[in-house]
Design a protein around this motif. Structure first.
Motif, mmCIF file in Angstrom:
data_model
loop_
_atom_site.group_PDB
_atom_site.id
_atom_site.type_symbol
_atom_site.label_atom_id
_atom_site.label_comp_id
_atom_site.label_asym_id
_atom_site.label_seq_id
_atom_site.Cartn_x
_atom_site.Cartn_y
_atom_site.Cartn_z
ATOM 1 N N PHE A 71 66.199 -61.381 32.120
ATOM 2 C CA PHE A 71 67.359 -60.529 32.312
ATOM 3 C C PHE A 71 67.470 -59.520 31.177
ATOM 4 O O PHE A 71 67.027 -59.789 30.049
ATOM 5 C CB PHE A 71 68.636 -61.381 32.323
ATOM 6 N N PRO A 72 68.102 -58.386 31.429
ATOM 7 C CA PRO A 72 68.508 -57.540 30.297
ATOM 8 C C PRO A 72 69.567 -58.279 29.488
ATOM 9 O O PRO A 72 70.215 -59.203 29.997
ATOM 10 C CB PRO A 72 69.081 -56.294 30.973
ATOM 11 N N ALA A 73 69.728 -57.893 28.241
ATOM 12 C CA ALA A 73 70.687 -58.581 27.367
ATOM 13 C C ALA A 73 71.690 -57.595 26.798
ATOM 14 O O ALA A 73 71.358 -56.433 26.534
ATOM 15 C CB ALA A 73 69.966 -59.305 26.233
ATOM 16 N N LEU A 74 72.902 -58.081 26.609
ATOM 17 C CA LEU A 74 73.991 -57.276 26.043
ATOM 18 C C LEU A 74 74.586 -58.012 24.860
ATOM 19 O O LEU A 74 75.045 -59.153 24.994
ATOM 20 C CB LEU A 74 75.064 -57.022 27.100
ATOM 21 N N VAL A 75 74.561 -57.369 23.707
ATOM 22 C CA VAL A 75 75.155 -57.925 22.494
ATOM 23 C C VAL A 75 76.533 -57.300 22.311
ATOM 24 O O VAL A 75 76.661 -56.073 22.302
ATOM 25 C CB VAL A 75 74.270 -57.641 21.268
ATOM 26 N N LEU A 76 77.561 -58.129 22.179
ATOM 27 C CA LEU A 76 78.927 -57.642 21.995
ATOM 28 C C LEU A 76 79.316 -57.741 20.520
ATOM 29 O O LEU A 76 79.148 -58.792 19.885
ATOM 30 C CB LEU A 76 79.894 -58.462 22.853
ATOM 31 N N ALA A 77 79.832 -56.630 19.975
ATOM 32 C CA ALA A 77 80.211 -56.555 18.562
ATOM 33 C C ALA A 77 81.710 -56.288 18.450
ATOM 34 O O ALA A 77 82.197 -55.252 18.901
ATOM 35 C CB ALA A 77 79.420 -55.460 17.850
ATOM 36 N N HIS A 78 82.432 -57.206 17.855
ATOM 37 C CA HIS A 78 83.894 -57.196 17.833
ATOM 38 C C HIS A 78 84.484 -56.145 16.899
ATOM 39 O O HIS A 78 83.777 -55.488 16.122
ATOM 40 C CB HIS A 78 84.408 -58.579 17.434
ATOM 41 N N THR A 79 85.791 -56.016 16.959
ATOM 42 C CA THR A 79 86.550 -55.118 16.093
ATOM 43 C C THR A 79 86.651 -55.705 14.691
ATOM 44 O O THR A 79 86.186 -56.823 14.427
ATOM 45 C CB THR A 79 87.967 -54.901 16.638
ATOM 46 N N CYS A 80 87.310 -54.972 13.804
ATOM 47 C CA CYS A 80 87.495 -55.482 12.443
ATOM 48 C C CYS A 80 88.433 -56.686 12.405
ATOM 49 O O CYS A 80 88.504 -57.385 11.398
ATOM 50 C CB CYS A 80 88.016 -54.383 11.521
ATOM 51 N N GLY A 81 89.134 -56.929 13.512
ATOM 52 C CA GLY A 81 90.013 -58.092 13.588
ATOM 53 C C GLY A 81 89.333 -59.337 14.116
ATOM 54 O O GLY A 81 89.972 -60.381 14.268
ATOM 55 N N GLY A 82 88.048 -59.248 14.410
ATOM 56 C CA GLY A 82 87.308 -60.399 14.895
ATOM 57 C C GLY A 82 87.406 -60.542 16.410
ATOM 58 O O GLY A 82 87.825 -59.627 17.121
ATOM 59 N N ILE A 83 87.015 -61.700 16.890
ATOM 60 C CA ILE A 83 86.974 -61.963 18.325
ATOM 61 C C ILE A 83 88.362 -62.337 18.827
ATOM 62 O O ILE A 83 88.950 -63.315 18.373
ATOM 63 C CB ILE A 83 85.992 -63.109 18.642
ATOM 64 N N ARG A 84 88.878 -61.523 19.744
ATOM 65 C CA ARG A 84 90.118 -61.873 20.443
ATOM 66 C C ARG A 84 89.719 -62.379 21.829
ATOM 67 O O ARG A 84 89.129 -61.627 22.616
ATOM 68 C CB ARG A 84 91.058 -60.666 20.533
#
Length: 301
Positions: A71-84
């Motif tokens: 599969f293609p892959a998607l990396v998610l990068a959070h805001t400066c407040g971290g993972i909500r």
């Protein structure tokens, strides 16, 4: 005629001086990114992907669609407040529905906030985290290593811009595979000298050598990461033929997808009062734009 030659000479000298200053700023910033890339220990990522459930942990978690892939892959990068969780789940579900393996990179390392200087997790370390994630994904048998993309939000969007640059990658992670494309939501392209109290030089995220597909989605009323700082560099790259795309949403603030922070107000890292307005319609539109872009740009990777 003599006066005209003098004026032209002064203009040329000023242009040369400005270019030299810009080069100095760029070298200084690349040096900081390189230094800070090793300031904290590397993250650990799982080797197997699970399904997203009601009680799934999201920190450095890996999810995959049903089937063997690749599969293609998607990396998610959070805001400066971290993972909500509310917002991150939305984007994980979106990625899975589109057929992506999804890796959520948690760069916070236990810190509750990374929004104010001195940031406990500096930009160079966040940047290297993403290349560590790409290297990890590229070794997994169910991932198509040629189709790894990143989607970043606010501070994560700054990283999305950096990922388009081979120069920045060479400075921080020369051995890692490159991302095929990246998408940034409510980020900015640079901090001009004087725009931040903590830096007397220009900090650049979108470099002139950017050559990987990049989509930037911005809000016209975003005061936290002003879209105006992207006008010139994005247009210049587009004129050079670089694969950059962007869209500005009218009447839209920072963090438009933040359903858990609708109406939130704070003093930001620049000392300005900012407020967020969640907008379901814009969130859905940004989802459509992001995955349309990735589908088009990863097709030939």
């Amino acid at each position: 005629m003599k006066l005209k030659r003098i004026i032209i000479g002064f203009a040329a000298a000023a242009a040369v001086a400005a270019a030299a200053h810009a080069d100095d700023d760029e070298a200084r910033w690349l040096g900081i990114l390189t230094r800070d890339a090793g300031s904290l220990g590397d993250l650990a990522f799982p080797d197997s992907g699970g399904e997203l459930g009601s009680f799934s942990g999201l920190s450095n978690a890996l999810f995959k669609p049903k089937g063997d892939g690749p599969f293609p892959a998607l990396v998610l990068a959070h805001t400066c407040g971290g993972i909500r969780p509310a917002e991150m789940r939305y984007w994980i579900e979106a990625g899975l529905q589109e057929g992506y393996v999804v890796l959520v990179v948690d760069s916070m390392r236990g810190n509750r906030n990374n929004c104010y200087a001195p940031a406990p997790v500096p930009a160079g370390r966040r940047f290297k985290d993403l290349y560590d994630a790409a290297r990890h994904l590229s070794k997994l048998p169910f991932v198509d290593a040629s189709r790894i993309a990143e989607m970043g939000f606010s501070q994560g969007a700054l990283m999305a811009a950096l990922l388009a640059s081979p120069k920045a990658k060479q400075a921080v992670a020369p051995a890692a595979p490159r991302y095929a494309a990246s998408v940034g939501l409510y980020g900015t392209c640079r901090w001009p000298a004087g725009s931040l109290k903590t830096a007397n030089f220009q900090i650049t995220y979108l470099f002139d050598d950017s050559d990987r597909p990049l989509l930037f989605l911005m809000g016209d009323e975003d005061r936290e990461t002003p879209p105006a700082y992207c006008d010139e560099p994005l247009s210049r790259l587009k004129e050079k033929g670089a694969p950059v795309e962007w869209h500005r949403y009218a009447g839209t603030t920072h963090c438009w997808d933040c359903s858990s922070m609708d109406g939130f107000s704070k003093i930001d890292h620049k000392g300005d009062r900012v407020s967020y307005r969640y907008d379901k319609a814009i969130t859905e539109d940004s989802r459509l734009r992001a995955f349309d872009f990735l589908a088009r740009r990863l097709k030939g990777s």
